[in-house]
Scaffold this motif. Structure first.
Motif, PDB file in Angstrom:
ATOM      1  N   ALA A 132      -4.582 -20.581  31.410  1.00 43.93           N
ATOM      2  CA  ALA A 132      -4.691 -21.739  30.518  1.00 43.93           C
ATOM      3  C   ALA A 132      -5.411 -22.876  31.240  1.00 43.93           C
ATOM      4  N   LYS A 133      -6.097 -23.714  30.470  1.00 42.45           N
ATOM      5  CA  LYS A 133      -6.869 -24.817  31.060  1.00 42.45           C
ATOM      6  C   LYS A 133      -5.989 -25.923  31.614  1.00 42.45           C
ATOM      7  N   GLU A 134      -4.779 -26.045  31.071  1.00 45.40           N
ATOM      8  CA  GLU A 134      -3.915 -27.134  31.489  1.00 45.40           C
ATOM      9  C   GLU A 134      -2.495 -26.650  31.729  1.00 45.40           C
ATOM     10  N   VAL A 135      -1.828 -27.380  32.592  1.00 45.20           N
ATOM     11  CA  VAL A 135      -0.427 -27.155  32.890  1.00 45.20           C
ATOM     12  C   VAL A 135       0.290 -28.457  32.553  1.00 45.20           C
ATOM     13  N   ILE A 136       1.447 -28.332  31.912  1.00 46.59           N
ATOM     14  CA  ILE A 136       2.217 -29.512  31.544  1.00 46.59           C
ATOM     15  C   ILE A 136       3.498 -29.513  32.363  1.00 46.59           C
ATOM     16  N   ILE A 137       3.675 -30.558  33.149  1.00 37.94           N
ATOM     17  CA  ILE A 137       4.904 -30.735  33.919  1.00 37.94           C
ATOM     18  C   ILE A 137       5.800 -31.636  33.091  1.00 37.94           C
ATOM     19  N   LEU A 138       6.908 -31.082  32.616  1.00 38.26           N
ATOM     20  CA  LEU A 138       7.840 -31.836  31.788  1.00 38.26           C
ATOM     21  C   LEU A 138       8.841 -32.598  32.648  1.00 38.26           C
ATOM     22  N   GLY A 139       9.287 -33.717  32.150  1.00 37.75           N
ATOM     23  CA  GLY A 139      10.297 -34.517  32.828  1.00 37.75           C
ATOM     24  C   GLY A 139      11.699 -34.039  32.522  1.00 37.75           C
ATOM     25  N   THR A 140      11.856 -32.728  32.423  1.00 36.98           N
ATOM     26  CA  THR A 140      13.145 -32.103  32.182  1.00 36.98           C
ATOM     27  C   THR A 140      13.338 -31.017  33.229  1.00 36.98           C
ATOM     28  N   THR A 141      14.498 -31.014  33.864  1.00 39.05           N
ATOM     29  CA  THR A 141      14.756 -30.005  34.884  1.00 39.05           C
ATOM     30  C   THR A 141      15.027 -28.661  34.229  1.00 39.05           C
ATOM     31  N   GLN A 142      15.038 -27.622  35.040  1.00 40.30           N
ATOM     32  CA  GLN A 142      15.314 -26.281  34.540  1.00 40.30           C
ATOM     33  C   GLN A 142      16.686 -26.207  33.862  1.00 40.30           C
ATOM     34  N   SER A 143      17.618 -27.056  34.282  1.00 43.62           N
ATOM     35  CA  SER A 143      18.960 -27.066  33.684  1.00 43.62           C
ATOM     36  C   SER A 143      19.042 -27.988  32.464  1.00 43.62           C
ATOM     37  N   GLY A 144      17.902 -28.622  32.088  1.00 45.79           N
ATOM     38  CA  GLY A 144      17.867 -29.448  30.885  1.00 45.79           C
ATOM     39  C   GLY A 144      18.151 -30.922  31.078  1.00 45.79           C
ATOM     40  N   ARG A 145      18.286 -31.362  32.311  1.00 46.07           N
ATOM     41  CA  ARG A 145      18.557 -32.779  32.568  1.00 46.07           C
ATOM     42  C   ARG A 145      17.256 -33.570  32.584  1.00 46.07           C
ATOM     43  N   THR A 146      17.322 -34.827  32.173  1.00 42.42           N
ATOM     44  CA  THR A 146      16.167 -35.714  32.187  1.00 42.42           C
ATOM     45  C   THR A 146      15.885 -36.148  33.622  1.00 42.42           C
TER      46      THR A 146
END
Length: 100
Positions: free
Chosen positions: A6-20
């Motif tokens: 994929a052209k882009e990767v999105i780093i989310l502000g959510t941990t693997q356990s679902g915490r912000t």
């Protein structure tokens, strides 16, 4: 390491356990550090805007950073910095298009 083409990767502000992830401005801080990595290299004043290869955004109300794969071609250490930031902080990483 991310292996999807994929052209882009999105780093989310959510941990693997679902915490912000905190602090709340983490996306702007990460993108600010990466501002010098841009097409044509750093220019005078380039620190005043984000690199087109590393941009803070939000997805469904969650802060994120969209990292374009061209950053890896330009500077693999900068790419690794972003990916290791996500890994070290246990953040979710998505493949694909940026948030709409």
């Amino acid at each position: 390491m991310v292996s999807n083409p994929a052209k882009e990767v999105i780093i989310l502000g959510t941990t693997q356990s679902g915490r912000t992830f905190r602090p709340s401005d983490w996306a702007e801080r990460l993108a600010g550090v990466m501002s010098q990595f841009r097409p044509g290299g750093p220019q005078p004043g380039s620190h005043l805007g984000y690199s087109p290869w590393c941009v803070p955004n939000s997805r469904d109300g969650v802060r994120c950073v969209v990292v374009h794969r061209d950053l890896r071609d330009y500077n693999v250490m900068a790419w690794d910095f972003c990916m290791n930031f996500a890994k070290d902080n246990d953040l979710q990483v998505l493949q694909g298009n940026p948030p709409a």
